[in-house]
Each structure stands twice: as structure tokens, then as C-alpha cells.
Design a protein around this motif. Structure first.
Motif, short mmCIF file in Angstrom:
data_model
loop_
_atom_site.label_atom_id
_atom_site.label_comp_id
_atom_site.label_asym_id
_atom_site.label_seq_id
_atom_site.Cartn_x
_atom_site.Cartn_y
_atom_site.Cartn_z
N ASP A 143 5.47 -2.89 17.66
CA ASP A 143 5.45 -3.66 18.90
C ASP A 143 5.91 -2.84 20.10
O ASP A 143 5.53 -3.14 21.24
N HIS A 144 6.71 -1.82 19.86
CA HIS A 144 7.21 -0.99 20.96
C HIS A 144 6.17 0.01 21.45
O HIS A 144 6.39 0.69 22.46
N ILE A 145 5.06 0.13 20.75
CA ILE A 145 3.98 1.03 21.19
C ILE A 145 3.12 0.27 22.19
O ILE A 145 2.37 -0.63 21.82
N GLU A 146 3.24 0.60 23.46
CA GLU A 146 2.56 -0.16 24.50
C GLU A 146 1.06 0.10 24.55
O GLU A 146 0.27 -0.80 24.79
N ASP A 147 0.66 1.35 24.31
CA ASP A 147 -0.77 1.69 24.33
C ASP A 147 -1.44 1.05 23.11
O ASP A 147 -1.10 1.34 21.97
N GLU A 148 -2.42 0.15 23.36
CA GLU A 148 -3.00 -0.63 22.27
C GLU A 148 -3.74 0.26 21.28
O GLU A 148 -3.68 0.04 20.06
N GLY A 149 -4.45 1.27 21.75
CA GLY A 149 -5.15 2.18 20.86
C GLY A 149 -4.20 2.91 19.94
O GLY A 149 -4.46 3.05 18.73
N LYS A 150 -3.08 3.39 20.48
CA LYS A 150 -2.09 4.08 19.66
C LYS A 150 -1.43 3.12 18.68
O LYS A 150 -1.10 3.50 17.56
N ARG A 151 -1.24 1.86 19.11
CA ARG A 151 -0.63 0.87 18.23
C ARG A 151 -1.55 0.58 17.04
O ARG A 151 -1.10 0.48 15.90
N VAL A 152 -2.85 0.46 17.30
CA VAL A 152 -3.81 0.22 16.22
C VAL A 152 -3.80 1.39 15.24
O VAL A 152 -3.79 1.19 14.02
N GLU A 153 -3.79 2.61 15.76
CA GLU A 153 -3.75 3.77 14.87
C GLU A 153 -2.47 3.77 14.04
O GLU A 153 -2.50 4.09 12.84
N ASN A 154 -1.36 3.40 14.63
CA ASN A 154 -0.11 3.35 13.89
C ASN A 154 -0.16 2.29 12.79
O ASN A 154 0.35 2.50 11.68
N LEU A 155 -0.80 1.16 13.08
CA LEU A 155 -0.96 0.11 12.08
C LEU A 155 -1.83 0.57 10.92
O LEU A 155 -1.54 0.30 9.75
N VAL A 156 -2.90 1.30 11.23
CA VAL A 156 -3.77 1.84 10.18
C VAL A 156 -3.03 2.86 9.34
O VAL A 156 -3.13 2.88 8.10
N ARG A 157 -2.25 3.71 10.01
CA ARG A 157 -1.44 4.68 9.26
C ARG A 157 -0.46 3.97 8.34
O ARG A 157 -0.17 4.45 7.23
N GLY A 158 0.05 2.82 8.78
CA GLY A 158 0.94 2.03 7.94
C GLY A 158 0.23 1.51 6.69
O GLY A 158 0.81 1.50 5.59
N ILE A 159 -1.03 1.10 6.85
CA ILE A 159 -1.81 0.65 5.68
C ILE A 159 -1.96 1.81 4.69
O ILE A 159 -1.75 1.64 3.48
N LEU A 160 -2.30 2.98 5.20
CA LEU A 160 -2.51 4.13 4.33
C LEU A 160 -1.22 4.58 3.66
O LEU A 160 -1.20 4.92 2.48
N ALA A 161 -0.12 4.57 4.41
CA ALA A 161 1.17 4.97 3.83
C ALA A 161 1.61 3.98 2.77
O ALA A 161 2.10 4.37 1.70
N GLY A 162 1.43 2.70 3.03
CA GLY A 162 1.80 1.69 2.05
C GLY A 162 0.96 1.78 0.80
O GLY A 162 1.42 1.49 -0.31
N ASN A 163 -0.28 2.21 0.95
CA ASN A 163 -1.21 2.25 -0.18
C ASN A 163 -0.85 3.30 -1.22
O ASN A 163 -1.41 3.30 -2.32
N ILE A 164 0.09 4.17 -0.92
CA ILE A 164 0.49 5.18 -1.90
C ILE A 164 1.26 4.57 -3.06
O ILE A 164 1.37 5.16 -4.13
N PHE A 165 1.81 3.34 -2.88
CA PHE A 165 2.51 2.67 -3.98
C PHE A 165 1.47 2.13 -4.95
O PHE A 165 1.07 0.99 -4.89
N ASP A 166 1.02 3.00 -5.86
CA ASP A 166 -0.07 2.67 -6.77
C ASP A 166 0.27 3.21 -8.14
O ASP A 166 0.16 4.41 -8.38
N LEU A 167 0.68 2.33 -9.04
CA LEU A 167 1.11 2.78 -10.35
C LEU A 167 -0.04 2.89 -11.33
O LEU A 167 0.15 3.15 -12.51
N GLY A 168 -1.27 2.70 -10.84
CA GLY A 168 -2.45 2.94 -11.66
C GLY A 168 -2.80 4.41 -11.74
O GLY A 168 -3.56 4.83 -12.60
N SER A 169 -2.24 5.20 -10.84
CA SER A 169 -2.44 6.66 -10.86
C SER A 169 -1.32 7.28 -11.69
O SER A 169 -0.14 7.08 -11.40
N ALA A 170 -1.70 8.00 -12.74
CA ALA A 170 -0.69 8.58 -13.64
C ALA A 170 0.26 9.50 -12.87
O ALA A 170 1.48 9.49 -13.10
#
Length: 367
Positions: A143-170
Motif C-alpha cells: 500500500d505504501h507504493i504510490e506508483d500503481e504500475g510499481k505496486r502491481v509489479e510488487n504484487l506479482v513478485r509476491g505471488i512468485l515468491a510465495g509460490n516457492i513454498f511447494d513440497l511437491g518438488s523433491a
């Protein structure tokens, strides 16, 4: 026990005749291949699943809800290994020829026949509790990221970072067991752009100039993935006036979040007014996708999800299983996003990218 829901095609998927839809992205074999001889790709992927057997056996051994869990876990390992070796010798055995969906399905069948319903429940609960405690701080940073484009990119990066929690990968299961995983560190350590498929700049441009009325998001893992990745992104859509439907598995599979677990997570995050960190949640729905695997065939979803999706104009599939190993090239009747992290070297090789590379594929449908 498999999913009890009747299955219908996802209504926003272009019909198989129009798009030649195949759920699995990587072709394991071609019509010219000998049906009685396993292809190199089939053997490669059977080996991927063989390599995951020890981590699944260990999780099963520690399942306190199952009597004689250690003995049954050993039976699982033996039986599933035998099935995989059979498929190497005869790809038409066990319902083959094999692909990612069948290999996942056979693993779940063996586990469930032995009484294992949710061998990752303990770690899912632990990771959900950790992520819930971090949610408010992650949202404030966005929410502190005022530039909307940068905020969207940060949100997408959050999705990708969260997606590393995957115990299906040995490999990731081993790293997680040894070191745990930090969401914020994962955000900072994403591989540099451009990623192997990188339509993020195009999507950001559309985000700034386009409003979607309804989004269907196929979610993936518990913990940081759903709570620190997807929910902040969904919250931003809600704030823009988009109705959001989160489609989650009907039954447990690996550490994927189920729709009942997701209901519980959201009830813990929202305040007494029903708001999610200050954003009205009346436009947020959780749906049972009808799925019981870490991958998904979009010709088989629940009637509930099909009904809710009929008037949507954005579909987002998230995670390696749903968005990369299956459905990467699925064509939709509306705008679509496929986003996830590449966590198998075999997938990285197929895509021409790097291990832990990122995929952000955006397709706009112009009416």
C-alpha cells in the motif's frame, strides 16, 4: 476417495475443437511413438516422481491420524515405486500412457487407498499460521507504493515468491525441511527479469487502462503462496471494483490449499466488519474447483465453479502445476494470466529457461 463432484468443462476455455486443448503442456509422446515402449520424456518424468517418493514416505510416516502410519507409508513407497517401474516397462499399464496428470493421480490413489488423506496437513497449518502473522505487514508494504504500475509489479513478485513454498518438488522439500523459507527473502531473490516468459509490462499497461468486472483465480499452495501472494493481489482487484472468485481444490493434494482451508484462512484475516486490511470483501468468493490434484484438466471442473465463471472476463491460473505443467498454452474466451515459478529442471529445459525462473504469460482477448 476421489472428488465427489460431477465434472463439467470450464466455460471460459475455448472448446477443444477450437483450440486443440491438451491439459499437459509438455508432450510426453507423439502419435508416431511406439505405444509399447516408454519415450525418453516419459522415463524422465517417471524419474521425477520416483525422486519424490522418499519425501512423501516421510510425510506419511509422520501422519498421526493414520494407525500404523510407518508401516503403511512403506507400503505406499513400495506400491507407487512398483507402478512407476511398471510404466517404464509398459507405458500402457496402469491407465497409461503416462503424463503429469496420470502420475499425480496414481500417487494420490495409492495414498488414499492406504488411508492417507492429507499427509501435509501439519506443515500446511504451521505455514498458514506464520503467513497470517505476516499478512498485515506485507499489505502495508504494498500500500505504501504510490506508483500503481510499481505496486502491481510488487504484487506479482509476491505471488512468485510465495509460490516457492511447494513440497511437491523433491529439491524444495529438502530445502524447506533443512532451512525453512522466508517470504521477503524470496521476493528479493527472484531471478532477474526478463523471465523465461515475461508479459508483465504488457499486463501492467492493461491494468492501468482496463477494469475487469470479474476475475477467476485458480490458487495453488497453502502458506505464503495463498496468504502473502494471492490474497494481496486479490485485495487489490477488489479495491478496483473487480469481483474475485478464488478456486481451490476440493480435496487435499501435497501442500495445496483446499477450499475449506481457504474459507478458514479468510475468516482469520478479515476484521469484525468483514474487511480485509481495510478493503470490503463482499466481492470475494471462494469456490470448490472440483479438483483433487496439484495439476488441473480444465475440461473437468465443478458445476459450482462453472456457474460462477460464466460471466468472468479475467482468468488467472497460478502455480507450476496449474499454470505451467498444465494449461500454459490453454486458450481462453477472455483475458488470461498464467503465473508461476519453474521448480523442476525438466520444465526449465523444456521452456529454455533457468531453474527457479518465472513465468508471467498474459493473453488479452479483444472483443
Amino acid at each position: 476417495m476421489e472428488s465427489s463432484s460431477p465434472s463439467v468443462p470450464f466455460p471460459l476455455l475455448q472448446t477443444p475443437v477450437e483450440s486443440n486443448y491438451r491439459a499437459c503442456t509438455i508432450p510426453y509422446r507423439f502419435p508416431s511413438d511406439n505405444p509399447r515402449k516408454a519415450t525418453d520424456v516419459e522415463i524422465q518424468w517417471i524419474d521425477v516422481f520416483l525422486n519424490s517418493v522418499p519425501s512423501f514416505r516421510q510425510r506419511a510416516e509422520n501422519d498421526t491420524t493414520v494407525i500404523d502410519a510407518a508401516e503403511k507409508a512403506e507400503k505406499f513407497a513400495q506400491r507407487y515405486t512398483e507402478i512407476l517401474e511398471d510404466l517404464k516397462k509398459n507405458p500402457e499399464s496402469h491407465g497409461g500412457p503416462p503424463d503429469g496428470i496420470l502420475l499425480c493421480r496414481l500417487r494420490e490413489i495409492v495414498l488414499r487407498e492406504l488411508g492417507f488423506r492429507d499427509i501435509f496437513k501439519k506443515v500446511k497449518d504451521e505455514e498458514n499460521a506464520k503467513a497470517i502473522s505476516l499478512f498485515e505487514g506485507v499489505v502495508k508494504l504494498n500500500d505504501h507504493i504510490e506508483d500503481e504500475g510499481k505496486r502491481v509489479e510488487n504484487l506479482v513478485r509476491g505471488i512468485l515468491a510465495g509460490n516457492i513454498f511447494d513440497l511437491g518438488s523433491a529439491q524444495l522439500a529438502e530445502v524447506f525441511a533443512r532451512d525453512g523459507m522466508s517470504f521477503l527473502a524470496s521476493c528479493q531473490n527472484l531471478l532477474s527479469r526478463p523471465w523465461v516468459i515475461d508479459d508483465l509490462d504488457t499486463f501492467k499497461g492493461k491494468w492501468l487502462n482496463k477494469s475487469w468486472k470479474k476475475a477467476i483465480i485458480f490458487v495453488d499452495n497453502s502458506g505464503a503462496d495463498i496468504i502473502l501472494g494471492i490474497l494481496p493481489f486479490a485485495r487489490e482487484l477488489l479495491r478496483r471494483g473487480t469481483q474475485v472468485v478464488l478456486a481451490a481444490n476440493e480435496l487435499p493434494s501435497i501442500n495445496d490449499v483446499t477450499y475449506l482451508e481457504l474459507h478458514n484462512i479468510i475468516s482469520k484475516l478479515k476484521d469484525e466488519k468483514g474487511y480485509l486490511a481495510g478493503v470490503d470483501m463482499s466481492g470475494l468468493l471462494v469456490a470448490n474447483s472440483g479438483n483433487d490434484l496439484p495439476v488441473i484438466d480444465l475440461t473437468n471442473v465443478s458445476p459450482e465453479l462453472a456457474y460462477l465463471a460464466a460471466d468472468a472476463d479475467l482468468v488467472l491460473l497460478e502455480g507450476m502445476g496449474r499454470a505451467i505443467e498444465t494449461n500454459l498454452y490453454a486458450q481462453m474466451k477472455c483475458d488470461s494470466v498464467k503465473v508461476g515459478m519453474v521448480k523442476h529442471p525438466e520444465v526449465a529445459q523444456f521452456l529454455g529457461g533457468r531453474l527457479y525462473d518465472c513465468v508471467f504469460k498474459y493473453n488479452e482477448v479483444v472483443n
